[in-house]
Design a protein around this motif. Structure first.
Motif, PDB file in Angstrom:
ATOM      1  N   SER A 187       0.556  -1.639   0.028  1.00 24.13           N
ATOM      2  CA  SER A 187       0.078   0.435   0.108  1.00 24.13           C
ATOM      3  C   SER A 187       1.432   1.431  -0.190  1.00 24.13           C
ATOM      4  N   ARG A 188       1.869   0.830   0.551  1.00 22.01           N
ATOM      5  CA  ARG A 188       3.558   2.133   0.499  1.00 22.01           C
ATOM      6  C   ARG A 188       1.649   3.330   0.859  1.00 22.01           C
ATOM      7  N   ALA A 189       1.859   3.867   2.032  1.00 21.56           N
ATOM      8  CA  ALA A 189       0.987   4.785   3.328  1.00 21.56           C
ATOM      9  C   ALA A 189       1.677   5.859   2.375  1.00 21.56           C
ATOM     10  N   ALA A 190       3.070   6.460   2.382  1.00 19.90           N
ATOM     11  CA  ALA A 190       2.940   7.319   2.285  1.00 19.90           C
ATOM     12  C   ALA A 190       4.571   7.503   1.952  1.00 19.90           C
ATOM     13  N   THR A 191       4.280   8.765   0.467  1.00 21.34           N
ATOM     14  CA  THR A 191       5.651   8.959   0.028  1.00 21.34           C
ATOM     15  C   THR A 191       7.268   8.962   0.687  1.00 21.34           C
ATOM     16  N   ALA A 192       8.325   9.150  -0.968  1.00 21.63           N
ATOM     17  CA  ALA A 192       9.411   9.008   0.754  1.00 21.63           C
ATOM     18  C   ALA A 192       9.308  10.457   1.295  1.00 21.63           C
ATOM     19  N   GLU A 193       9.162  11.349   0.523  1.00 20.73           N
ATOM     20  CA  GLU A 193       9.021  12.787   1.122  1.00 20.73           C
ATOM     21  C   GLU A 193       8.174  13.111   2.066  1.00 20.73           C
ATOM     22  N   GLN A 194       7.122  12.150   2.219  1.00 24.24           N
ATOM     23  CA  GLN A 194       6.528  12.103   2.974  1.00 24.24           C
ATOM     24  C   GLN A 194       6.779  11.742   4.474  1.00 24.24           C
ATOM     25  N   ALA A 195       7.154  10.769   4.473  1.00 24.35           N
ATOM     26  CA  ALA A 195       8.046  10.067   5.250  1.00 24.35           C
ATOM     27  C   ALA A 195       8.899  10.519   6.313  1.00 24.35           C
ATOM     28  N   LEU A 196       9.897  11.274   5.427  1.00 25.16           N
ATOM     29  CA  LEU A 196      11.456  12.047   5.998  1.00 25.16           C
ATOM     30  C   LEU A 196      10.085  13.239   6.851  1.00 25.16           C
ATOM     31  N   GLN A 197       9.436  13.996   5.870  1.00 23.69           N
ATOM     32  CA  GLN A 197       8.696  15.071   6.689  1.00 23.69           C
ATOM     33  C   GLN A 197       8.344  14.324   8.148  1.00 23.69           C
ATOM     34  N   ARG A 198       7.552  13.855   8.260  1.00 23.28           N
ATOM     35  CA  ARG A 198       6.646  12.737   9.259  1.00 23.28           C
ATOM     36  C   ARG A 198       7.923  12.582  10.349  1.00 23.28           C
ATOM     37  N   ASP A 199       9.213  11.703  10.370  1.00 21.59           N
ATOM     38  CA  ASP A 199       9.812  11.149  10.657  1.00 21.59           C
ATOM     39  C   ASP A 199      11.316  11.838  11.113  1.00 21.59           C
ATOM     40  N   LEU A 200      11.588  12.464  10.599  1.00 18.34           N
ATOM     41  CA  LEU A 200      12.329  13.736  10.937  1.00 18.34           C
ATOM     42  C   LEU A 200      12.296  15.584  11.286  1.00 18.34           C
ATOM     43  N   GLY A 201      11.396  15.323  11.073  1.00 21.69           N
ATOM     44  CA  GLY A 201      10.010  16.480  11.078  1.00 21.69           C
ATOM     45  C   GLY A 201      11.001  17.346  10.823  1.00 21.69           C
ATOM     46  N   LEU A 202      11.310  17.645   9.094  1.00 21.65           N
ATOM     47  CA  LEU A 202      11.387  18.349   7.851  1.00 21.65           C
ATOM     48  C   LEU A 202      10.602  18.667   7.396  1.00 21.65           C
ATOM     49  N   THR A 203      10.489  19.910   6.827  1.00 22.62           N
ATOM     50  CA  THR A 203       9.702  20.724   5.913  1.00 22.62           C
ATOM     51  C   THR A 203       9.720  20.143   4.845  1.00 22.62           C
ATOM     52  N   ALA A 204       8.613  20.122   3.682  1.00 24.02           N
ATOM     53  CA  ALA A 204       9.522  20.015   2.687  1.00 24.02           C
ATOM     54  C   ALA A 204      10.599  20.599   1.517  1.00 24.02           C
ATOM     55  N   THR A 205      10.668  21.895   1.956  1.00 14.47           N
ATOM     56  CA  THR A 205      12.034  22.217   1.208  1.00 14.47           C
ATOM     57  C   THR A 205      13.368  21.577   1.814  1.00 14.47           C
ATOM     58  N   GLU A 206      12.835  21.834   3.655  1.00 10.75           N
ATOM     59  CA  GLU A 206      14.759  21.153   3.788  1.00 10.75           C
ATOM     60  C   GLU A 206      14.296  19.830   3.309  1.00 10.75           C
ATOM     61  N   VAL A 207      14.173  18.847   3.375  1.00 13.23           N
ATOM     62  CA  VAL A 207      13.565  17.523   2.592  1.00 13.23           C
ATOM     63  C   VAL A 207      14.382  17.676   1.299  1.00 13.23           C
ATOM     64  N   ARG A 208      13.836  18.492   0.906  1.00 15.39           N
ATOM     65  CA  ARG A 208      14.409  18.470  -0.855  1.00 15.39           C
ATOM     66  C   ARG A 208      15.848  19.224  -0.312  1.00 15.39           C
ATOM     67  N   VAL A 209      16.798  20.112   0.074  1.00 17.45           N
ATOM     68  CA  VAL A 209      17.642  20.606   0.266  1.00 17.45           C
ATOM     69  C   VAL A 209      18.863  19.036   0.609  1.00 17.45           C
ATOM     70  N   ARG A 210      17.674  18.642   2.244  1.00 18.18           N
ATOM     71  CA  ARG A 210      18.613  17.705   2.445  1.00 18.18           C
ATOM     72  C   ARG A 210      19.276  16.904   1.512  1.00 18.18           C
ATOM     73  N   GLN A 211      18.170  15.818   0.568  1.00 15.57           N
ATOM     74  CA  GLN A 211      18.297  15.035   0.140  1.00 15.57           C
ATOM     75  C   GLN A 211      19.258  15.786  -1.420  1.00 15.57           C
ATOM     76  N   ALA A 212      19.743  17.073  -2.035  1.00 13.77           N
ATOM     77  CA  ALA A 212      20.553  17.027  -2.689  1.00 13.77           C
ATOM     78  C   ALA A 212      22.161  17.354  -1.946  1.00 13.77           C
ATOM     79  N   HIS A 213      22.293  17.543  -0.265  1.00 20.42           N
ATOM     80  CA  HIS A 213      23.749  16.977  -0.603  1.00 20.42           C
ATOM     81  C   HIS A 213      23.815  15.827   0.303  1.00 20.42           C
ATOM     82  N   GLU A 214      22.941  14.541   0.145  1.00 24.39           N
ATOM     83  CA  GLU A 214      23.061  13.513   0.404  1.00 24.39           C
ATOM     84  C   GLU A 214      23.769  13.275  -0.582  1.00 24.39           C
ATOM     85  N   ALA A 215      23.412  13.575  -1.718  1.00 21.31           N
ATOM     86  CA  ALA A 215      23.308  12.472  -2.852  1.00 21.31           C
ATOM     87  C   ALA A 215      25.111  13.605  -3.432  1.00 21.31           C
TER      88      ALA A 215
END
Length: 504
Positions: A36-64
């Protein structure tokens, strides 16, 4: 359970418990990931790491980029490399250094140098020494690993004394080790319909459906109240919390904390079928069952409220189907589309020469024990993804009676968050998916409407991915195989990709 005055014909049939065999002789694959994949990867990061959508995008860019930087610095600094990590709240990569010259190299690579006393190689040597002493750890020492951010080796145990004894046994530098007190780790497993379980160490049956109260429902003749169970992997699983046979044929197994109820049924084809509710199928409806012996078998519902005579043991109120089953399939799941129906009771014949089977209806089991079915509907919605990986969407995100639905690029807005509450409706933003005017004709608009209980608002997402309105027996269809913004209609179910949907 009700007694039938109309279908009280005694039917001689064999209960489908597999005769006792050594439990360790059977191996069943571990359940796969939640479909069922109840949450997208982005939603899960926001939920579990307490990040905003913008912070998720920035973090993923740096991690790559970090993987490339880490690999380059590891090669360049060689034995002096002291680990790389992201510090909490920091977007830039941190790298441990043991001298000032290396700090300049790290800064030039775009990372942040952190002075530390030990290289990663030194820490790994300490950890390797503990690995060699693993036989001295004992059950109270839980884990040991290199923590590069803290520049130490961590040993976790039930108490400090146990960890310190282990460190001493490993003959390592105690100054390079940090002791932590922790709970004992345990392996975790999923409960899935159709999978094998073992009763009293020697009898095999199949799981029916997961329940949110902890555990699963199954057939009563599989075991009596208090009987212990092992899972498909022969790991301790739980105990029969209730059981009734004959008269009825249902039971509830309460599982321990190592097992998690999941809204799935094993399709024995390498995947799982989602369970969205328990709406009862009508006579003549197609139905499939899952069990550890014969896997995934299908047929049709032939009769309801059947009284069955199992060699003098009467069971009332069962449903008869043309799906076959054999020994060991008892207790397994029956499902129509994504709607749970019941658990295997018994049958006549076999899967080689044909036969018929009986199941205990599920909703009665849930009512008797006060249980709730584990479903994909849960408390949250999911997207309905189809043709060209686009999602069913409420235009402009504004719910209104009669607004026609369309496909649109998938996003995480409420306009694409659909729930299956178990009453046959598909809902978003407080309204129901609907066939305009209750039409049964090809081309009728699929729209949003106020929820009314009308048959035009009943939909079933089949295991094949068809989203069907049972009243018209037609599928939700992307008009003319169109792209972004294309409106939805109902049409004869033809199996095309523009009629296939999945939850995600």
């Amino acid at each position: 359970m009700r007694f039938s005055m109309l279908t009280g014909v005694a039917v001689l049939a064999a209960a489908l418990v597999l005769p006792p065999v050594p439990a360790q002789a059977v191996t069943v694959p571990e359940p796969g990931p939640d479909p069922s994949r109840a949450a997208t990867a982005e939603q899960a990061l926001q939920r579990d790491l307490g990040l905003t959508a913008t912070e998720v995008r920035v973090r993923q860019a740096h991690e790559a980029a970090a993987s490339v930087v880490e690999r380059r610095l590891r090669a360049g600094l060689a034995d002096r490399f002291a680990g790389a990590w992201f510090a909490p709240g920091e977007a830039r990569l941190a790298v441990g250094v043991v001298n000032d010259a290396d700090a300049a190299v790290v800064r030039a690579a775009g990372a942040v140098p952190v002075p530390v006393p030990r290289s990663e190689r030194q820490l790994t040597a300490t950890k390797d020494a503990l690995d060699r002493a693993a036989h001295r750890a004992g059950k109270d020492v839980h884990t040991w690993y290199v923590d590069v951010a803290a520049n130490t080796v961590v040993v976790s145990a039930a108490g400090r004394s146990a960890a310190e004894r282990f460190v001493k046994a490993g003959a390592v530098d105690a100054g390079a080790v940090r002791v932590a007190v922790s709970e004992a780790p345990r392996t975790l497993y999923d409960i899935r319909g159709g999978d094998q379980y073992v009763i009293n160490g020697n009898t095999l049956c199949s799981v029916g459906f997961s329940v949110n109260n902890g555990g699963f429902v199954t057939a009563g003749h599989c075991g009596g109240t208090g009987s212990p169970t092992l899972g498909y992997n022969n790991v301790s699983q739980g105990t029969f919390a209730g059981s009734s046979f004959p008269g009825n044929d249902y039971a509830w197994v309460r599982t321990n904390g190592n097992w998690t109820p999941r809204p799935w049924v094993n399709n024995y084809g390498g995947g799982s079928v989602p369970v969205a509710g328990s709406q009862e199928a009508v006579v003549g409806a197609s139905i499939c069952r899952s069990g550890r012996t014969t896997g995934w078998r299908c047929g049709v519902v032939q009769a309801k409220n059947v009284t069955v005579n199992y060699s003098g043991s009467l069971v009332h109120g069962l449903t008869q189907t043309s799906a076959c089953a054999e020994g060991g399939d008892s207790g397994g799941a029956y499902i129509t589309g994504d709607q749970a129906q019941g658990v295997t009771s018994g049958g006549a014949g076999n899967c080689s020469n044909g036969g018929h089977t009986f199941y205990q209806p599920l909703n009665e089991i849930l009512s008797v024990y006060g249980l709730t079915l584990t479903t994909t509907g849960g408390g949250g919605g999911s997207r309905l993804i189809g043709w060209q990986d686009r999602c069913i969407d409420i235009p402009d995100g504004i719910p209104a009676d009669g607004k026609r639905l369309r496909v649109w690029d998938c996003n995480t807005t409420p306009a694409q968050s659909w729930t299956f509450p178990g009453d046959g409706t598909v809902r978003a933003m407080g309204m129901c998916m609907d066939v305009a005017w209750g039409s049964t004709a090809n081309g009728a608009a699929i729209q949003l409407a106020n929820c009314s209980g009308n048959p035009a608002q009943q939909f079933v997402l089949s295991a094949a991915g068809d989203l069907v309105n049972p009243q018209s027996n037609k599928c939700v269809d992307v008009t003319s195989w169109g792209g972004n913004g294309t409106e939805l209609q109902q049409w004869d179910c033809l199996g095309g990709a523009n009629q296939k949907w999945r939850r995600g």
